[in-house]
Scaffold this active site. Structure first.
Site, mmCIF file in Angstrom:
data_model
loop_
_atom_site.group_PDB
_atom_site.id
_atom_site.type_symbol
_atom_site.label_atom_id
_atom_site.label_comp_id
_atom_site.label_asym_id
_atom_site.label_seq_id
_atom_site.Cartn_x
_atom_site.Cartn_y
_atom_site.Cartn_z
ATOM 1 N N LYS A 107 -3.978 -3.279 -13.842
ATOM 2 C CA LYS A 107 -5.090 -3.045 -12.900
ATOM 3 C C LYS A 107 -4.804 -1.834 -12.019
ATOM 4 O O LYS A 107 -5.635 -0.942 -11.872
ATOM 5 C CB LYS A 107 -5.284 -4.280 -12.014
ATOM 6 C CG LYS A 107 -6.195 -4.048 -10.817
ATOM 7 C CD LYS A 107 -6.256 -5.247 -9.886
ATOM 8 C CE LYS A 107 -5.167 -5.343 -8.856
ATOM 9 N NZ LYS A 107 -5.359 -4.636 -7.596
ATOM 10 N N ASN A 108 -3.599 -1.816 -11.428
ATOM 11 C CA ASN A 108 -3.331 -0.782 -10.429
ATOM 12 C C ASN A 108 -3.121 0.595 -11.046
ATOM 13 O O ASN A 108 -3.113 1.594 -10.334
ATOM 14 C CB ASN A 108 -2.147 -1.197 -9.547
ATOM 15 C CG ASN A 108 -2.558 -2.314 -8.594
ATOM 16 O OD1 ASN A 108 -3.755 -2.557 -8.383
ATOM 17 N ND2 ASN A 108 -1.578 -3.005 -8.023
ATOM 18 N N ARG A 141 -9.986 -1.662 -3.037
ATOM 19 C CA ARG A 141 -9.057 -0.800 -2.339
ATOM 20 C C ARG A 141 -8.954 0.603 -2.946
ATOM 21 O O ARG A 141 -8.889 1.614 -2.258
ATOM 22 C CB ARG A 141 -7.684 -1.477 -2.389
ATOM 23 C CG ARG A 141 -6.606 -0.802 -1.616
ATOM 24 C CD ARG A 141 -6.802 -1.042 -0.153
ATOM 25 N NE ARG A 141 -5.964 -0.176 0.648
ATOM 26 C CZ ARG A 141 -6.238 0.119 1.899
ATOM 27 N NH1 ARG A 141 -7.299 -0.350 2.499
ATOM 28 N NH2 ARG A 141 -5.440 0.903 2.584
ATOM 29 N N CYS A 144 -8.251 -6.610 -0.786
ATOM 30 C CA CYS A 144 -7.696 -7.879 -0.287
ATOM 31 C C CYS A 144 -7.247 -7.742 1.156
ATOM 32 O O CYS A 144 -6.745 -6.686 1.564
ATOM 33 C CB CYS A 144 -6.495 -8.293 -1.145
ATOM 34 S SG CYS A 144 -6.913 -8.779 -2.815
ATOM 35 N N ILE A 202 -4.078 4.628 5.671
ATOM 36 C CA ILE A 202 -3.984 5.639 4.608
ATOM 37 C C ILE A 202 -3.586 6.999 5.205
ATOM 38 O O ILE A 202 -3.931 8.045 4.672
ATOM 39 C CB ILE A 202 -5.283 5.756 3.777
ATOM 40 C CG1 ILE A 202 -6.489 6.057 4.660
ATOM 41 C CG2 ILE A 202 -5.538 4.501 2.963
ATOM 42 C CD1 ILE A 202 -7.667 6.573 3.839
ATOM 43 N N ASP A 203 -2.847 6.933 6.311
ATOM 44 C CA ASP A 203 -2.432 8.182 6.974
ATOM 45 C C ASP A 203 -1.609 9.087 6.060
ATOM 46 O O ASP A 203 -1.694 10.315 6.148
ATOM 47 C CB ASP A 203 -1.633 7.850 8.242
ATOM 48 C CG ASP A 203 -0.461 6.931 7.952
ATOM 49 O OD1 ASP A 203 -0.704 5.758 7.588
ATOM 50 O OD2 ASP A 203 0.695 7.372 8.052
ATOM 51 N N GLN A 204 -0.809 8.493 5.155
ATOM 52 C CA GLN A 204 0.033 9.328 4.279
ATOM 53 C C GLN A 204 -0.799 10.056 3.232
ATOM 54 O O GLN A 204 -0.464 11.169 2.819
ATOM 55 C CB GLN A 204 1.110 8.480 3.590
ATOM 56 C CG GLN A 204 2.093 7.848 4.552
ATOM 57 C CD GLN A 204 2.823 8.892 5.389
ATOM 58 O OE1 GLN A 204 3.461 9.797 4.863
ATOM 59 N NE2 GLN A 204 2.713 8.778 6.700
ATOM 60 N N ASP A 234 3.641 -7.891 -5.067
ATOM 61 C CA ASP A 234 2.539 -8.499 -5.820
ATOM 62 C C ASP A 234 2.985 -9.703 -6.649
ATOM 63 O O ASP A 234 2.157 -10.371 -7.279
ATOM 64 C CB ASP A 234 1.862 -7.447 -6.722
ATOM 65 C CG ASP A 234 1.160 -6.369 -5.915
ATOM 66 O OD1 ASP A 234 0.951 -6.575 -4.707
ATOM 67 O OD2 ASP A 234 0.837 -5.307 -6.489
HETATM 68 N N1 EPU Z 1 1.213 2.607 4.190
HETATM 69 C C1 EPU Z 1 1.102 3.341 5.334
HETATM 70 N N2 EPU Z 1 0.359 4.499 5.284
HETATM 71 C C2 EPU Z 1 -0.237 4.922 4.154
HETATM 72 C C3 EPU Z 1 -0.112 4.155 2.982
HETATM 73 C C4 EPU Z 1 0.616 3.000 3.020
HETATM 74 O O1 EPU Z 1 1.637 2.996 6.375
HETATM 75 O O2 EPU Z 1 -0.892 5.975 4.185
HETATM 76 C C5 EPU Z 1 2.028 1.380 4.201
HETATM 77 C C6 EPU Z 1 1.217 0.132 3.895
HETATM 78 O O3 EPU Z 1 0.636 -0.393 5.055
HETATM 79 C C7 EPU Z 1 2.255 -0.766 3.277
HETATM 80 C C8 EPU Z 1 3.194 0.206 2.547
HETATM 81 O O4 EPU Z 1 2.972 1.467 3.145
HETATM 82 O O5 EPU Z 1 2.977 -1.410 4.269
HETATM 83 C C9 EPU Z 1 2.989 0.336 1.064
HETATM 84 O O6 EPU Z 1 1.630 0.632 0.785
HETATM 85 P P1 EPU Z 1 1.176 1.374 -0.552
HETATM 86 O O7 EPU Z 1 0.432 2.598 -0.148
HETATM 87 O O8 EPU Z 1 2.329 1.505 -1.480
HETATM 88 O O9 EPU Z 1 0.150 0.331 -1.131
HETATM 89 P P2 EPU Z 1 -1.240 0.633 -1.803
HETATM 90 O O10 EPU Z 1 -1.159 1.866 -2.619
HETATM 91 O O11 EPU Z 1 -2.350 0.524 -0.820
HETATM 92 C C10 EPU Z 1 -0.699 -0.606 -4.011
HETATM 93 C C11 EPU Z 1 -1.317 -1.724 -4.798
HETATM 94 C C12 EPU Z 1 -1.066 -3.046 -4.097
HETATM 95 C C13 EPU Z 1 0.442 -3.242 -3.949
HETATM 96 C C14 EPU Z 1 1.053 -2.042 -3.194
HETATM 97 C C15 EPU Z 1 2.566 -2.118 -3.104
HETATM 98 C C16 EPU Z 1 -3.200 -0.589 -5.776
HETATM 99 C C17 EPU Z 1 -4.666 -0.427 -5.847
HETATM 100 N N3 EPU Z 1 -2.744 -1.479 -4.892
HETATM 101 O O12 EPU Z 1 -1.351 -0.624 -2.757
HETATM 102 O O13 EPU Z 1 -1.568 -4.019 -4.984
HETATM 103 O O14 EPU Z 1 0.699 -4.408 -3.211
HETATM 104 O O15 EPU Z 1 0.701 -0.813 -3.888
HETATM 105 O O16 EPU Z 1 3.129 -2.182 -4.378
HETATM 106 O O17 EPU Z 1 -2.460 0.047 -6.514
HETATM 107 C C18 EPU Z 1 -2.422 -6.102 -5.625
HETATM 108 O O18 EPU Z 1 -2.496 -5.641 -6.782
HETATM 109 O O19 EPU Z 1 -2.595 -7.325 -5.369
HETATM 110 C C19 EPU Z 1 -2.114 -5.180 -4.525
HETATM 111 C C20 EPU Z 1 -2.305 -5.483 -3.253
#
Ligand code: EPU
Length: 388
Positions: free
Chosen positions: A22-23, A93, A117, A124-126, A306
């Site tokens: 999915k991701n 997301r 979720c 999404i600051d990064q 996850d």
């Molecule tokens: N974070 C920041 N700033 C940012 C981005 C992330 O502070 O700009 C923090 C987040 O708050 C979190 C950590 O960094 O604490 C990691 O976040 P990441 O960006 O890696 O997560 P994501 O890309 O939003 C994806 C998956 C999630 C999975 C996470 C971690 C997708 C669509 N989602 O989320 O999947 O938990 O990586 O592996 O790829 C799921 O599939 O159930 C799911 C939630």
């Protein structure tokens, strides 16, 4: 509200085939926007996020043909709209990948803040920092993000935290940028490698995906007529592995990449479960009481957040006191209160949950707060009311 009624107590036995991740798929579909032509994506999971992604692409101008329920052919020759529909993007997301892909393709995109979720704050600051380093401006206005650039120019971008989404998004924005982009402190998940492999198959120049440093040398355009198959979903495979253990079952999981699950496998063996790898197959079975352990969720190759809830069900039924430390999301222990309704003994203290193992779980009405919590509660439901 949808509900599932589960009659528990039966060990899960048999074979399952794993579909594409999915991701990864939710990133690959927007990534196709970087190709001014046709590409076919196979091995897509048949889930709502994919259908919504395709509907969004169609609104932007993509012509989409479903070859079967797991394959689409996308013609992105004419992308005429740079405003993504809020009612669709707010439903999941990964709509944030439109930012990187459309900045790369059109230098312009307007998209609503992403949904998804409820796992606590999901900044999404990064992502934004990365786009700005490349020369884009990103404005937040009335719940929308408006990103634009005159041109994108490669540079060195140091990520303050390891982020899957930001790493992929910056990769998407850099592929057609001028010069070289280096992402330092990049995430290393298999789906990052998958997106890089897809883009490279279309002529992008990305090296280092799967390591801390990814180097993207911008190219003028990508090749047309690409066919690509989504990497198998390691979280789905891991979910079945844990379902086999929690239900005292025996499952053979086909079409997966066992090495992507090394971290889970070593934990399963540590607590007394059985795992065997054979090419693209994992065999998992239960033959004795499992023991306690401690787990800390981390970015890949650490223990994935996850799979945390699914592992929680196994530890709720294991011998002794186990601990899970959740390092990625603030609100990923919501499932523990539901498991407690089924007879588990779990106490949450901040970022940690303490599991006092119990012999059995009982059926109860429970509520799923997010996708993986739902998977965990289904496993718990199947494991509940065991007679032996
Ligand atoms: N974070 C920041 N700033 C940012 C981005 C992330 O502070 O700009 C923090 C987040 O708050 C979190 C950590 O960094 O604490 C990691 O976040 P990441 O960006 O890696 O997560 P994501 O890309 O939003 C994806 C998956 C999630 C999975 C996470 C971690 C997708 C669509 N989602 O989320 O999947 O938990 O990586 O592996 O790829 C799921 O599939 O159930 C799911 C939630």
């Amino acid at each position: 509200m949808e509900k599932l009624v589960i009659n528990g107590g039966t060990p899960l036995q048999g074979e399952v085939k794993i579909i594409g991740a999915k991701n990864s798929a939710v990133a690959l579909l927007p990534a196709t926007l970087l190709i001014k032509g046709i590409c076919t994506i196979n091995n897509l999971p048949n889930i709502s996020d994919i259908k919504i992604s395709c509907q969004i692409l169609e609104k932007l101008g993509s012509k989409i043909t479903w070859n079967n329920k797991n394959s689409v052919t996308i013609d992105n020759t004419n992308i005429f709209n740079t405003v993504a529909p809020l009612d669709l993007t707010s439903q999941f997301r990964a709509s944030y990948y439109l930012l990187g892909a459309m900045l790369g393709r059109c230098k312009q995109i307007e998209v609503g803040l992403p949904g998804g979720c409820n796992l606590g704050p999901r900044p999404i600051d990064q992502h934004i920092k990365g786009f700005e380093c490349l020369g884009a401006t990103v404005d937040l206005l009335q719940g929308k993000m408006i990103a634009s650039a005159k041109k994108l120019v490669g540079t060195v971008i140091y990520m303050d935290i390891v982020s899957v989404g930001a790493t992929i998004n910056i990769m998407l924005a850099s592929v057609l940028a001028k010069g070289t982009t280096v992402i330092e402190h990049a995430a290393k998940e298999p789906h990052i490698v998958d997106v890089a492999n897809f883009l490279n198959s279309a002529g992008a120049k990305i090296i280092g995906a799967g390591t801390d440093t990814i180097k993207i040398t911008g190219v003028k355009s990508l090749k047309n007529n690409i066919t690509y198959s989504v990497v198998p979903d390691q979280i789905e495979a891991g979910t079945f592995m844990l379902a086999a253990l929690a239900t005292h079952g025996d499952i053979t999981i086909r079409n997966c990449i066992p090495e992507h699950l090394d971290c889970l496998t070593s934990k399963i063996i540590e607590i007394g479960g059985n795992v065997e790898y054979n090419n693209d197959t994992i065999h998992v079975w239960y033959d004795k009481k499992l023991s306690k352990t401690s787990i800390t969720t981390m970015p890949y190759p650490g223990f994935p957040t996850d799979l945390q809830a699914q592992m929680g069900v196994v530890l709720a039924l294991a011998d002794g006191t186990s601990i899970i430390n959740e390092n990625i999301w603030d609100s990923r222990f919501q499932y523990t209160a539901e498991l407690n309704k089924m007879g588990a003994q779990i106490t949450v203290q901040g970022k940690s949950a303490i599991f006092e193992g119990v012999e059995n779980l009982n059926g109860a009405t429970v509520f799923s707060s997010d996708l993986r919590a739902g998977a965990a509660l289904i496993i718990a439901g199947i494991a509940a009311n065991r007679n032996n």
